[in-house]
Scaffold this motif. Structure first.
Motif, PDB file in Angstrom:
ATOM      1  N   ALA A  71       2.948  13.016  48.293  1.00 53.53           N
ATOM      2  CA  ALA A  71       1.646  13.418  48.770  1.00 53.53           C
ATOM      3  C   ALA A  71       1.823  15.132  48.826  1.00 53.53           C
ATOM      4  O   ALA A  71       0.867  15.769  48.837  1.00 53.53           O
ATOM      5  CB  ALA A  71       1.524  12.898  50.321  1.00 53.53           C
ATOM      6  N   GLU A  98       3.959   1.260  44.860  1.00 51.40           N
ATOM      7  CA  GLU A  98       2.854   1.219  46.263  1.00 51.40           C
ATOM      8  C   GLU A  98       2.887   2.322  47.161  1.00 51.40           C
ATOM      9  O   GLU A  98       1.944   2.770  47.505  1.00 51.40           O
ATOM     10  CB  GLU A  98       2.927  -0.275  47.154  1.00 51.40           C
ATOM     11  N   LEU A 102      -0.120   4.569  47.783  1.00 51.98           N
ATOM     12  CA  LEU A 102      -0.656   4.864  49.097  1.00 51.98           C
ATOM     13  C   LEU A 102      -0.674   6.482  49.185  1.00 51.98           C
ATOM     14  O   LEU A 102      -1.653   6.989  50.201  1.00 51.98           O
ATOM     15  CB  LEU A 102       0.292   4.381  50.261  1.00 51.98           C
ATOM     16  N   GLY A 104      -1.850   8.625  47.486  1.00 52.83           N
ATOM     17  CA  GLY A 104      -3.189   9.099  46.927  1.00 52.83           C
ATOM     18  C   GLY A 104      -4.276   9.019  47.825  1.00 52.83           C
ATOM     19  O   GLY A 104      -5.172  10.006  47.538  1.00 52.83           O
ATOM     20  N   LEU A 105      -4.061   8.287  48.880  1.00 53.66           N
ATOM     21  CA  LEU A 105      -5.340   8.331  49.625  1.00 53.66           C
ATOM     22  C   LEU A 105      -5.455   9.751  50.473  1.00 53.66           C
ATOM     23  O   LEU A 105      -6.491  10.480  50.443  1.00 53.66           O
ATOM     24  CB  LEU A 105      -5.319   7.278  50.881  1.00 53.66           C
ATOM     25  N   PRO A 106      -4.415  10.240  51.255  1.00 55.22           N
ATOM     26  CA  PRO A 106      -4.586  11.723  51.778  1.00 55.22           C
ATOM     27  C   PRO A 106      -4.570  12.645  50.585  1.00 55.22           C
ATOM     28  O   PRO A 106      -5.087  13.690  50.750  1.00 55.22           O
ATOM     29  CB  PRO A 106      -3.404  11.844  52.608  1.00 55.22           C
ATOM     30  N   GLY A 108      -4.927  12.728  47.167  1.00 63.21           N
ATOM     31  CA  GLY A 108      -5.656  12.451  46.002  1.00 63.21           C
ATOM     32  C   GLY A 108      -4.771  11.774  44.763  1.00 63.21           C
ATOM     33  O   GLY A 108      -3.774  11.932  44.533  1.00 63.21           O
ATOM     34  N   MET A 109      -5.641  11.789  43.687  1.00 64.64           N
ATOM     35  CA  MET A 109      -5.003  11.075  42.430  1.00 64.64           C
ATOM     36  C   MET A 109      -4.084  12.064  41.760  1.00 64.64           C
ATOM     37  O   MET A 109      -3.393  11.642  41.063  1.00 64.64           O
ATOM     38  CB  MET A 109      -6.143  10.609  41.544  1.00 64.64           C
TER      39      MET A 109
END
Length: 126
Positions: A71, A98, A102, A104-106, A108-109
């Motif tokens: 992240a 995984e 996860l 990627g949620l906060p 981004g891709m």
């Protein structure tokens, strides 16, 4: 006190003896001030390696760090290091993936895309 390639400070030598390796962050902190390295190592050791039971097992702690390293982007060495440690403590490839997904949620891709660039260094070399 500064370090050279051939001479560790006492603080850096303790980190190397305890962990069996040193990371660039350890060398940087040692060069700034060995006392800062000692305090950083004490905190990291307490969070990761404390003997008393923790709510999260060591494998899970490393998976969390995989997600954080993903992240925060720009830390491919951290992703590799933490993923290898997670696997060494029983994490499966799917669990590592995984943890990255996860993140990627906060974050981004793009964070996931960057992490996939280094995954082969975790799984293809082991």
């Amino acid at each position: 006190m500064t370090t050279t390639e051939n001479t560790d400070s006492e603080a850096l030598a303790r980190v190397r003896a305890k962990r069996g390796y040193v990371l660039p962050v350890h060398e940087l902190l040692d060069e700034v001030d060995p006392e800062i390295l000692s305090r950083y190592d004490a905190l990291a050791s307490e969070l990761l390696f404390a003997d008393e039971p923790r709510a999260l097992e060591l494998k899970t702690r490393y998976l969390v760090l995989v997600g954080v390293a993903t992240a925060t982007k720009g830390d491919p060495d951290g992703i590799i290091h933490f993923a290898r440690r997670a696997v060494a403590h029983g994490a499966s490839r799917r669990e590592v993936l995984e943890a990255i997904a996860l993140a990627g949620l906060p974050a981004g891709m793009p964070a996931i895309e960057e992490a996939t660039q280094v995954l082969h260094r975790v799984f293809d070399e082991s």
